[in-house]
Design an enzyme around this catalytic site. Sequence first.
Site, PDB file in Angstrom:
ATOM      1  N   ASP A 107      -1.004  -0.358   6.068  1.00  0.00           N
ATOM      2  CA  ASP A 107      -1.207   0.338   7.344  1.00  0.00           C
ATOM      3  C   ASP A 107      -2.641   0.247   7.828  1.00  0.00           C
ATOM      4  O   ASP A 107      -2.963   0.795   8.875  1.00  0.00           O
ATOM      5  CB  ASP A 107      -0.802   1.815   7.220  1.00  0.00           C
ATOM      6  CG  ASP A 107      -1.778   2.612   6.369  1.00  0.00           C
ATOM      7  OD1 ASP A 107      -2.157   2.108   5.283  1.00  0.00           O
ATOM      8  OD2 ASP A 107      -2.177   3.713   6.789  1.00  0.00           O
TER       9      ASP A 107
ATOM     10  N   ASP B  98       0.872  -1.163   0.000  1.00  0.00           N
ATOM     11  CA  ASP B  98       0.000   0.000   0.000  1.00  0.00           C
ATOM     12  C   ASP B  98       0.914   1.220   0.000  1.00  0.00           C
ATOM     13  O   ASP B  98       2.104   1.104   0.347  1.00  0.00           O
ATOM     14  CB  ASP B  98      -0.896  -0.022   1.246  1.00  0.00           C
ATOM     15  CG  ASP B  98      -1.792   1.202   1.325  1.00  0.00           C
ATOM     16  OD1 ASP B  98      -2.373   1.578   0.295  1.00  0.00           O
ATOM     17  OD2 ASP B  98      -1.894   1.789   2.421  1.00  0.00           O
TER      18      ASP B  98
ATOM     19  N   ASP C 158       0.052   5.271   0.650  1.00  0.00           N
ATOM     20  CA  ASP C 158      -0.077   6.334   1.643  1.00  0.00           C
ATOM     21  C   ASP C 158      -0.139   5.725   3.041  1.00  0.00           C
ATOM     22  O   ASP C 158      -0.904   4.799   3.286  1.00  0.00           O
ATOM     23  CB  ASP C 158      -1.330   7.175   1.363  1.00  0.00           C
ATOM     24  CG  ASP C 158      -1.277   8.516   2.066  1.00  0.00           C
ATOM     25  OD1 ASP C 158      -0.224   9.170   2.021  1.00  0.00           O
ATOM     26  OD2 ASP C 158      -2.290   8.895   2.685  1.00  0.00           O
TER      27      ASP C 158
END
Lengths: 312, 312
Positions: free
Chosen positions: B251, B29, B31
């Site tokens: 995240d 991922d 951001d």
Amino acid sequence: MAAEGRSCRRLEAAAARAVLGAADTLLFDCDGVLWRGDAAVAGAPDALARLEAAGKRLCYVTNNSSRTRQAYADKLRRLGFPAAAPRQVFGSAYCAARYLRQALPPGAAAYVLGGAALSAELRAAGVPHLGPGPAALPGPGPADWAQAPLDPAVRAVLVGFDEHFAYAKLCQALRYLLRGGAACLLVGTNRDHRLPLEGGAAIPGTGCLVKAVEVAAEREAFIIGKPSRYIFDCVVSEFDIDPARTIMVGDRLDTDILMGNTCGLTTILTLTGVSTLEEVKSHQESDCPARRNLIPDYYVDSIADLLPALED
Amino acid sequence: MAAEGRSCRRLEAAAARAVLGAADTLLFDCDGVLWRGDAAVAGAPDALARLEAAGKRLCYVTNNSSRTRQAYADKLRRLGFPAAAPRQVFGSAYCAARYLRQALPPGAAAYVLGGAALSAELRAAGVPHLGPGPAALPGPGPADWAQAPLDPAVRAVLVGFDEHFAYAKLCQALRYLLRGGAACLLVGTNRDHRLPLEGGAAIPGTGCLVKAVEVAAEREAFIIGKPSRYIFDCVVSEFDIDPARTIMVGDRLDTDILMGNTCGLTTILTLTGVSTLEEVKSHQESDCPARRNLIPDYYVDSIADLLPALED
């Protein structure tokens, strides 16, 4: 009437005489019950005139937040219904204003996603507010959007029907809710998914807008309109209402009938609007106890069917 | 790894050597993992350079629909990450375009709530579409709104991030879905509730807009992005991927980790973004089997923690 007892019988004249005789108050949903669009349901004005002549109290309970109490009173008169005072009308705009007047601390304001009628009812209730009308994002990127000015007095976000609903407003609503946390109220006028129009067309209802704000805020809104009992509590607080002597007449099982059943009223479904007998049947055949609350006590093809019970 | 076996251990250097040694592909991922806003996570470019030097295949899997594959490749280069080809990037805009190219009949078009990047990916995939940019209601009242012209070729409604999201677009989306019924696809790029910005601020995510359309249409959208496995299927169809030799690094538990676990990947949570160890713990303590799928195999404070395992 106990949930197990609801059989959704057709309200024939003899039964109608008994049911109406035992009631002193009738609450009517409007669109799909009294009128469709701008045309009265045939026979409905006469039925309401006879109910009033028989000494019944008539109130109008609607989830539509885009008209004021006065606008409903005007429409009733225009379509030939018995004259109604604005205080007989419980729209979700008026009731939302009433809620915020009681729930907000002195001097606090509401950020409103809604139109002119919602704004007028808030003004009439003395609730400071901002938001109605078109809104634009305050710059080209997210960093700008997250820095648009916020009104320090805002302690509530109120979501009603808003034809100017836009991402810019969703952003501001989220920012007020994040700034205030639990101290910032989140209120929705209603959860209707769609507003049906004549000819089978439909436009998105306030429920879509409420849900968008709820998803962003990751919290649930307090709902004013049916099936919430808050809107019935408003009627009770302004009139002397005995639920056991009150009838709710509506065209939607998931709003009108559910609220009526939840509040201990006698419920009558009229088939001139959204819900059908097939839906009633599917609730009756379901094992889910919650769906029992969606079954009305009675149904009529139209509220004009009440006329024979009101003659002589 | 079986759900019962996920203990979310910190990935120390020795274990990291074994875990990375057993993998040939890492999906990242972006951001909150590689960067936050416009700044690379300290050490992240170096970690990725070493992974690539060690012969690992790196792919980038992001729910953000407001950038093209090329824009992600450019950002990776600009922030000092190893050069990536656009084909290593699986954004929800690209994958949505891929889905519609395959799912739509020849000549059919999509009505799009989204921005320039989504439009560019659809154009690149050869999917005719309309909708991006500002929209206004075509008249003062509902009867006008329900009569705005509809494009006869539209057979899908695609909802991505749209800063010009407006009631007018929600109306058109509903009308296409009502006109087409089940033959009109409803697709959402992702369900993220919010986009976090630096400093604790946040703006509403695409999930709010998808939900608004779902409520109006009374049906569920097909979702492209994580945790849907469709976005992983896109990676699989373009590269030779063995899930047992693939690591997902993210995240967010409810998107990155859930997708990785669902697809049989090894999952690593990095704590530089949205989710916390407290959330992991609450899932571990829950009796709900579905929440076991939100527990990662490992966690790191930052992907820079992988560096010691990659030295020499």
